[in-house]
Write a protein that holds these residues in place. Structure first.
Motif, PDB file in Angstrom:
ATOM      1  N   TYR A   1     -35.102 -10.391   6.509  1.00 54.06           N
ATOM      2  CA  TYR A   1     -34.329  -9.685   5.493  1.00 54.06           C
ATOM      3  C   TYR A   1     -33.374 -10.642   4.785  1.00 54.06           C
ATOM      4  CZ  TYR A   1     -35.926  -5.108   7.062  1.00 54.06           C
ATOM      5  OH  TYR A   1     -36.709  -4.013   7.361  1.00 54.06           O
ATOM      6  N   VAL A   2     -33.203 -10.425   3.511  1.00 52.12           N
ATOM      7  CA  VAL A   2     -32.213 -11.192   2.766  1.00 52.12           C
ATOM      8  C   VAL A   2     -30.825 -10.837   3.315  1.00 52.12           C
ATOM      9  CG1 VAL A   2     -31.147 -11.507   0.496  1.00 52.12           C
ATOM     10  CG2 VAL A   2     -33.636 -11.311   0.689  1.00 52.12           C
ATOM     11  N   PRO A   3     -30.004 -11.845   3.638  1.00 57.13           N
ATOM     12  CA  PRO A   3     -28.648 -11.546   4.148  1.00 57.13           C
ATOM     13  C   PRO A   3     -27.867 -10.688   3.158  1.00 57.13           C
ATOM     14  CG  PRO A   3     -29.174 -13.864   4.453  1.00 57.13           C
ATOM     15  CD  PRO A   3     -30.274 -13.291   3.606  1.00 57.13           C
ATOM     16  N   ASP A   4     -27.018  -9.822   3.676  1.00 62.03           N
ATOM     17  CA  ASP A   4     -26.239  -8.909   2.848  1.00 62.03           C
ATOM     18  C   ASP A   4     -25.002  -9.625   2.308  1.00 62.03           C
ATOM     19  OD1 ASP A   4     -25.183  -6.785   1.546  1.00 62.03           O
ATOM     20  OD2 ASP A   4     -24.966  -5.484   3.307  1.00 62.03           O
ATOM     21  N   TYR A   5     -25.234 -10.492   1.356  1.00 65.87           N
ATOM     22  CA  TYR A   5     -24.142 -11.254   0.729  1.00 65.87           C
ATOM     23  C   TYR A   5     -23.174 -10.324   0.016  1.00 65.87           C
ATOM     24  CZ  TYR A   5     -21.841 -14.256  -2.724  1.00 65.87           C
ATOM     25  OH  TYR A   5     -20.925 -14.873  -3.515  1.00 65.87           O
ATOM     26  N   ALA A   6     -23.706  -9.259  -0.591  1.00 60.64           N
ATOM     27  CA  ALA A   6     -22.875  -8.316  -1.337  1.00 60.64           C
ATOM     28  C   ALA A   6     -21.789  -7.718  -0.437  1.00 60.64           C
ATOM     29  CB  ALA A   6     -23.727  -7.219  -1.949  1.00 60.64           C
ATOM     30  N   ALA A   7     -22.133  -7.488   0.842  1.00 61.67           N
ATOM     31  CA  ALA A   7     -21.174  -6.896   1.762  1.00 61.67           C
ATOM     32  C   ALA A   7     -19.987  -7.832   1.990  1.00 61.67           C
ATOM     33  CB  ALA A   7     -21.835  -6.559   3.088  1.00 61.67           C
ATOM     34  N   THR A   8     -20.231  -9.120   1.974  1.00 64.11           N
ATOM     35  CA  THR A   8     -19.139 -10.070   2.181  1.00 64.11           C
ATOM     36  C   THR A   8     -18.171 -10.020   1.003  1.00 64.11           C
ATOM     37  OG1 THR A   8     -20.262 -11.955   1.121  1.00 64.11           O
ATOM     38  CG2 THR A   8     -20.703 -11.557   3.464  1.00 64.11           C
ATOM     39  N   LEU A   9     -18.686  -9.738  -0.190  1.00 66.00           N
ATOM     40  CA  LEU A   9     -17.807  -9.648  -1.367  1.00 66.00           C
ATOM     41  C   LEU A   9     -16.924  -8.415  -1.265  1.00 66.00           C
ATOM     42  CD1 LEU A   9     -20.363 -10.544  -4.191  1.00 66.00           C
ATOM     43  CD2 LEU A   9     -18.742 -12.053  -3.034  1.00 66.00           C
ATOM     44  N   THR A  10     -17.493  -7.334  -0.741  1.00 63.39           N
ATOM     45  CA  THR A  10     -16.727  -6.107  -0.570  1.00 63.39           C
ATOM     46  C   THR A  10     -15.571  -6.330   0.391  1.00 63.39           C
ATOM     47  OG1 THR A  10     -18.718  -4.806  -0.967  1.00 63.39           O
ATOM     48  CG2 THR A  10     -16.858  -3.668   0.057  1.00 63.39           C
ATOM     49  N   LYS A  11     -15.842  -7.064   1.475  1.00 62.85           N
ATOM     50  CA  LYS A  11     -14.803  -7.338   2.471  1.00 62.85           C
ATOM     51  C   LYS A  11     -13.685  -8.172   1.859  1.00 62.85           C
ATOM     52  CE  LYS A  11     -17.919  -7.086   6.441  1.00 62.85           C
ATOM     53  NZ  LYS A  11     -18.573  -7.854   7.541  1.00 62.85           N
ATOM     54  N   LYS A  12     -14.058  -9.130   0.999  1.00 62.90           N
ATOM     55  CA  LYS A  12     -13.051  -9.976   0.381  1.00 62.90           C
ATOM     56  C   LYS A  12     -12.147  -9.164  -0.536  1.00 62.90           C
ATOM     57  CE  LYS A  12     -15.830 -14.222   0.465  1.00 62.90           C
ATOM     58  NZ  LYS A  12     -16.499 -15.251  -0.349  1.00 62.90           N
TER      59      LYS A  12
END
Length: 279
Positions: free
Chosen positions: A268-279
């Protein structure tokens, strides 16, 4: 607009832009009509060629994007040819363009065209006087042949003021996502402004015919220029709304007992978008 006059040249602050909300509302309406136009082209097996020419940084590319945004790419092609190869230069001049003309049911949007010879090639000395004169003499006949064969041909020239062109060049230079759109050839259009003006005026005089006229699009305000060219395209082609066949979506069948592989067996492609939400 294009003629340089130091006392009358407009700065960007003097350009009245079309309000964004009004622009977006009308853009959507016109794009919906362009989809209907394409459906008519397909249904009637028509062939359409739309030429976009004009000054560097005049907004041709962005206008083409808006025109083609919702069209079916299988039946609407953008043609933006690179500089001619040595082999291209040995052929009949129109030959590389003829290969990209539409088949039945197609729309071709040309981001520059055979008119390179009347513009950049003439100004920059990339063609001989003999080649240039032959082009000017033959082009009305060539285009009449296309029209006689049933091709719908529209020609648009995007006009931009010298001050606005320079502003857009500077904007491209400073934007890492658009620097590729700025070349040494482009910026020479500043020092050769009057040469390009003369070349364009002669081109209009000798190749704008009753059957195949040039249409000028004022484009200091890109929003207005896009709306204007789209509305004009729709006004020039006698299309009608062709209803699409109804597509029935069947009910989803009940599960048949098939068990899918475990999730951990797939990549699966890593959930990079989720890291932006956390930031």
């Amino acid at each position: 607009m294009e003629r340089h006059h130091p006392k009358k040249a407009r700065t960007m602050t003097q350009v009245k832009r079309m309000p964004k909300k009004r622009y977006e509302t009308e853009l959507r309406r016109l794009q919906t009509e362009l989809v209907a136009l394409q459906q008519w082209v397909r249904a009637t097996h028509s062939r359409v060629v739309i030429i976009f020419e004009g000054r560097d940084a005049a907004g041709k590319g962005s206008a083409i994007k808006r025109v083609s945004e919702y069209l079916n790419p299988r039946y609407a092609r953008i043609v933006a040819l690179p500089a001619p190869s040595q082999r291209d230069q040995s052929r009949w001049y129109y030959q590389r363009y003829v290969a990209h003309l539409p088949s039945a049911g197609e729309i071709v949007l040309m981001d520059r065209s055979w008119y390179n010879r009347a513009g950049v090639e003439r100004v920059m000395g990339f063609c001989t006087d003999e080649q240039y004169e032959r082009f000017m003499d033959q082009t009305p006949t060539f285009e009449q042949m296309l029209l006689d064969d049933g091709i719908i041909l529209l020609k648009y020239w995007f006009s931009v003021s010298d001050m606005e062109q320079e502003r857009r060049f500077r904007s491209r230079r400073d934007d890492p996502m658009r620097q590729w759109k700025l070349s040494d050839m482009d910026v020479q259009s500043i020092s050769r402004w009057e040469d390009y003006s003369k070349a364009k005026d002669v081109m209009f005089d000798r190749t704008s015919t009753e059957a195949s006229p040039w249409w000028t699009v004022e484009s200091d305000d890109k929003r207005s220029s896009r709306i204007n060219v789209m509305a004009h395209i729709l006004s020039q082609i006698p299309y009608s709304h062709v209803p699409l066949p109804a597509v029935e979506i069947p009910p989803r069948p009940a599960p048949g007992g098939y068990e899918r592989p475990p999730l951990h067996s797939q990549r699966y492609v890593p959930d990079y978008a989720a890291t932006l939400t956390k930031k």
